[in-house]
Design an enzyme around this catalytic site. Structure first.
Site, PDB file in Angstrom:
ATOM      1  N   SER A  40       0.840  -1.188   0.000  1.00 17.94           N
ATOM      2  CA  SER A  40       0.000   0.000   0.000  1.00 17.94           C
ATOM      3  C   SER A  40       0.881   1.246   0.000  1.00 17.94           C
ATOM      4  O   SER A  40       1.692   1.412  -0.905  1.00 17.94           O
ATOM      5  CB  SER A  40      -0.955  -0.039   1.194  1.00 17.94           C
ATOM      6  N   ASP A  62      -8.729  -4.482  -6.249  1.00 15.17           N
ATOM      7  CA  ASP A  62      -8.351  -3.532  -5.209  1.00 15.17           C
ATOM      8  C   ASP A  62      -9.105  -2.211  -5.378  1.00 15.17           C
ATOM      9  O   ASP A  62      -8.937  -1.518  -6.380  1.00 15.17           O
ATOM     10  CB  ASP A  62      -6.843  -3.286  -5.294  1.00 15.17           C
ATOM     11  N   HIS A 119      -7.098  -5.439  -1.879  1.00 19.36           N
ATOM     12  CA  HIS A 119      -5.963  -4.693  -1.332  1.00 19.36           C
ATOM     13  C   HIS A 119      -5.147  -5.613  -0.421  1.00 19.36           C
ATOM     14  O   HIS A 119      -5.227  -5.538   0.813  1.00 19.36           O
ATOM     15  CB  HIS A 119      -6.468  -3.480  -0.568  1.00 19.36           C
TER      16      HIS A 119
END
Length: 766
Positions: A625, A710, A742
């Site tokens: 991320s 995602d 994600h």
């Protein structure tokens, strides 16, 4: 040492110190002394023949024997463990051999039944830290300190043969854990928990007395259950579809014979706002069914699935709070930067401003008091640190719990007593302050039975009478263990071990660290060192966390332990913009993606190199991320620092990130503009710090992993950087999973990814 007999001691010491000093200076290694100077442990202009005060010795020891080089409050905490009340009251006075030995024995963690300074000297001599045959009250010179520290390091590493430990498979680290997330049923007669079935986490129910087999009450084969709870005799659980984060609420009957999607709406995500204690068959939920960008409040019947609109979101409400009767009386209005807590006396009235906050401030209401006449909240309004506070309905504030060094990280509030049981804060680890004597007594009693520190222990659930408890134990080397405690019988029963196949003896220690950034900020973090390896010249993986408005904490981390098991040191940095360290530290990261935030990470790498821990030619970086963004920024803006990089669902282009955030983040859009940058007003800045526009600078081998569904970091983020590099003929490994979002939640995908990552890192760093 009392000042009255200081001169007598000095006179006696001078008569015997020359042989000791001569012996010590001959014994210590010149190169070791130079390393102490180079690392800043001792001043370059210090005289080796000078006597050392207690204050100087402690500071030298804190710098050389711990990893706390930047945090004054952490150094003070450690000093208080080394020096107890009544000891070394005048720290300007010279330290003697016995006092130094006492500090070193405590630092090494081998203190037993020593009482006198002579006892500590004897123990230190037995460990080889001190030379034998000298007086305990003999003052210490600087060259004696050098010898003592060198001997201490040898004693601390004497059992290390530098061969590492047996390799543990990726599967053992990454497969689904054993039974977890245990909860008591409302009547206290059953325990629910999540466990593996068909390679997915599902919910099971077991009778409290252990009679009969556990009953599986959910049957998910496509996705893990994301969370669950009891409502009367029903189990409610949440699950999304392939990682899209559109979570629905499902119900399951007590025997698992009937499961039902209570919110079967496409493209909608749902959360539980209140279980409405005392109200049969109904709960309050938030759902973005009417408008994808905001959440309204609904009452949901868990038997029929019928929903009733309770509160309409006008478009700027970021959160809601129900009172103890289930009435929506608090709403959090926000433009993403500034916010206002709104209040109304009844649901028939209009909301009115209650508490206003400025940019960077937060007031997060948690619950109403039992009489509905005040609210409890976490707040940093008009202060730097987040504190636990109470507001009456005129807005008058009462501070209940705070910590001067860090934010309050959480509280345990008992709705029955209408009382705070304890507050938690995180410095190096989680620590507690108790507000209820009976609860503290119970907490420490169970903790004592389990023989663990407070930082390793947690009370997960308890019944209304506080006679039945679900508790858990977790640490840097223990994934998790669950126990049931009955206070009426004082019996403690083990319920589950999350990873019985992992032997903690073969896992690595996680150390709290601190250092100063190049512009003077104190940066905290964690260093995990491979087991049975000396902390010298190791391959290092830098692992920046996601968020970036989050933080790393001390505790069990599967991927960190996997890397350490393969012989890597792992550095986790709570760079500026990390949460937990106050408003000023968080705000210091505003519009600093790829700039000062990245400098903090780079400074951490340099700290590890300067300490002699990391081999500068074997540094890798891996993050997910925002950590994936930091990985790409690291190999873009410091291309000579890293020899391998792994970007996991990371950002490559800040413009497209801001353009593709989920619709229900719309109320936070201005927050992104404030903290990251505005795509038009800050176009030059965002272009400069988006790695995709500077792919020509990248020369580090790169592995990219991405979930196709995602909703936070769109697949296009990974596609862009991979395409840009492949156009230049750079070979990039790229793994995409079509049933993930994600991060990879499904067991088989996790195992495949981490196997590939280890193979990739080993090929470039070993």
């Amino acid at each position: 040492m009392k000042k009255g007999f200081l001169s007598v001691v000095l006179a006696s010491a001078l008569a015997v110190s020359l042989p000791f000093s001569a012996m010590a200076s001959e014994k210590h290694s010149v190169s070791y002394y130079e390393s102490l100077v180079n690392k800043g442990v001792v001043p370059a202009d210090a005289k080796l023949e000078a006597y050392v005060s207690a204050e100087e010795f402690i500071n030298y020891a804190l710098t050389e024997l711990t990893y706390q080089h930047g945090s004054e409050y952490m150094r003070e905490e450690i000093k208080n463990q080394w020096v107890r009340k009544g000891e070394l009251e005048d720290q300007k006075a010279l330290i003697n051999r016995g006092e130094a030995a006492r500090i070193l024995i405590r630092a090494l963690g081998v203190e037993k039944k020593e009482e006198s300074l002579e006892d500590y000297v004897k123990t230190a001599e037995g460990l080889g830290i001190l030379e034998k045959g000298y007086w305990a009250k003999q003052p210490v010179k600087l060259h004696d300190v050098v010898t003592i520290f060198e001997n201490y390091k040898k004693a601390a590493t004497k059992d290390i043969d530098n061969k590492g430990v047996k390799e543990i498979s990726v599967e053992d680290f990454m497969k689904n854990p054993g039974d977890l997330a245990h909860q008591l049923s409302p009547d206290g007669n059953y325990i629910s928990y999540a466990s593996d079935w068909e390679s997915r986490l599902n919910v099971f129910v077991q009778k409290m007395n252990g009679e009969g087999k556990p009953v599986r009450v959910t049957s998910s084969k496509d996705r893990d259950i994301a969370g669950f709870l009891w409502k009367d005799d029903q189990i409610l659980y949440q699950k999304d579809n392939g990682g899209d984060e559109n979570f629905h609420i499902y119900s399951s009957s007590f025997n698992g014979h009937e499961e039902k999607d209570l919110t079967p709406y496409a493209g909608v995500t749902v959360d539980i706002l209140s279980t409405l204690q005392g109200v049969k068959d109904e709960i309050l939920i938030t759902m973005n069914k009417e408008d994808a960008t905001v959440f309204d409040v609904y009452k949901l019947n868990i038997k029929t699935g019928k929903t009733t609109h309770v509160a309409k979101n006008p478009g700027n409400i970021a959160g809601w709070l129900a009172d103890r009767d289930g009435k929506i009386r608090i709403a959090l209005e926000s433009d993403g930067v500034e916010s206002t807590v709104l209040y109304r006396e009844t649901e028939e009235e209009e909301f009115k401003p209650f508490i206003k906050t400025k940019a960077g401030e937060t007031v997060s209401p948690i619950t109403f008091s039992k009489d509905n006449k005040s609210i409890y909240a976490l707040s940093n309004k008009d202060r730097d640190k987040i504190e636990f506070v109470k507001y009456d309905l005129t807005g008058k504030e009462e501070i209940i719990f705070s910590n001067p060094n860090v934010d309050v990280s959480g509280v345990l509030y008992d709705s029955e007593q209408d009382k705070l049981l304890f507050g938690a804060y995180i410095t190096d680890k989680v620590h507690y302050k108790f507000f209820d004597e009976e609860f503290e007594k119970t907490f420490k009693h169970i903790q004592g039975k389990l023989k663990v520190s407070e930082s390793e222990f947690w009370i997960d659930d308890f019944n209304k009478e506080k006679t039945k408890f679900i508790v858990s134990v977790s640490s840097d080397k223990v994934f998790g263990e669950y126990y049931y405690y009955d206070s009426t019988t004082d019996e403690l029963t083990e319920l589950a071990n999350l990873s019985p196949w992992l032997d903690s003896e073969n896992l690595a220690d996680m150390h709290s660290i601190s250092y100063k950034s190049r512009d003077g900020l104190t940066i905290h973090g964690y260093l995990t060192l491979p087991k049975n390896k000396k902390a010298e010249n190791l391959p290092l993986i830098v692992n920046p966390h996601g968020g970036p408005w989050a933080r790393d904490i001390w505790g069990f981390n599967q991927e960190v332990q996997l890397l350490a098991n393969r012989g890597y040191a792992v550095l986790q940095v709570n760079f500026r913009s990390s949460t937990g360290y106050g408003k000023e530290f968080l705000d210091a990261g505003n519009k600093q993606w790829g700039l000062k935030i990245q400098d903090d990470i780079t400074d951490g790498v340099q700290w590890a190199i300067n300490q002699g821990i990391a081999d500068p030619d074997r540094i890798g970086i891996y993050g997910a991320s925002f950590g994936g963004y930091a990985t790409l920024a690291g190999i873009t803006f410091t291309p000579d620092l890293y020899k391998a990089a792994v970007d996991y669902v990371g950002v490559s282009n800040i413009f497209t990130l801001l353009d593709t955030v989920p619709p229900y983040w719309e109320t936070m859009r201005n927050m992104f503009y404030e903290r990251v940058g505005h795509p038009e007003k800050d176009k030059e800045l965002l272009t400069a710090v988006s790695p995709v526009f500077h792919a020509d600078k990248i020369k580090t081998p790169l592995f990219v992993a991405q979930g196709a569904n995602d909703p936070r970091v769109n697949k296009a983020e990974s596609d862009q950087i991979v395409e840009a590099l492949r156009k230049r003929g750079v070979d990039v490994e790229y793994m995409v999973k079509d049933n993930e979002g994600h991060g990879f939640a499904n067991e088989e995908n996790r195992i495949e990814f981490y196997n590939a990552m280890i193979k990739f890192l080993d090929s470039h760093l070993k």
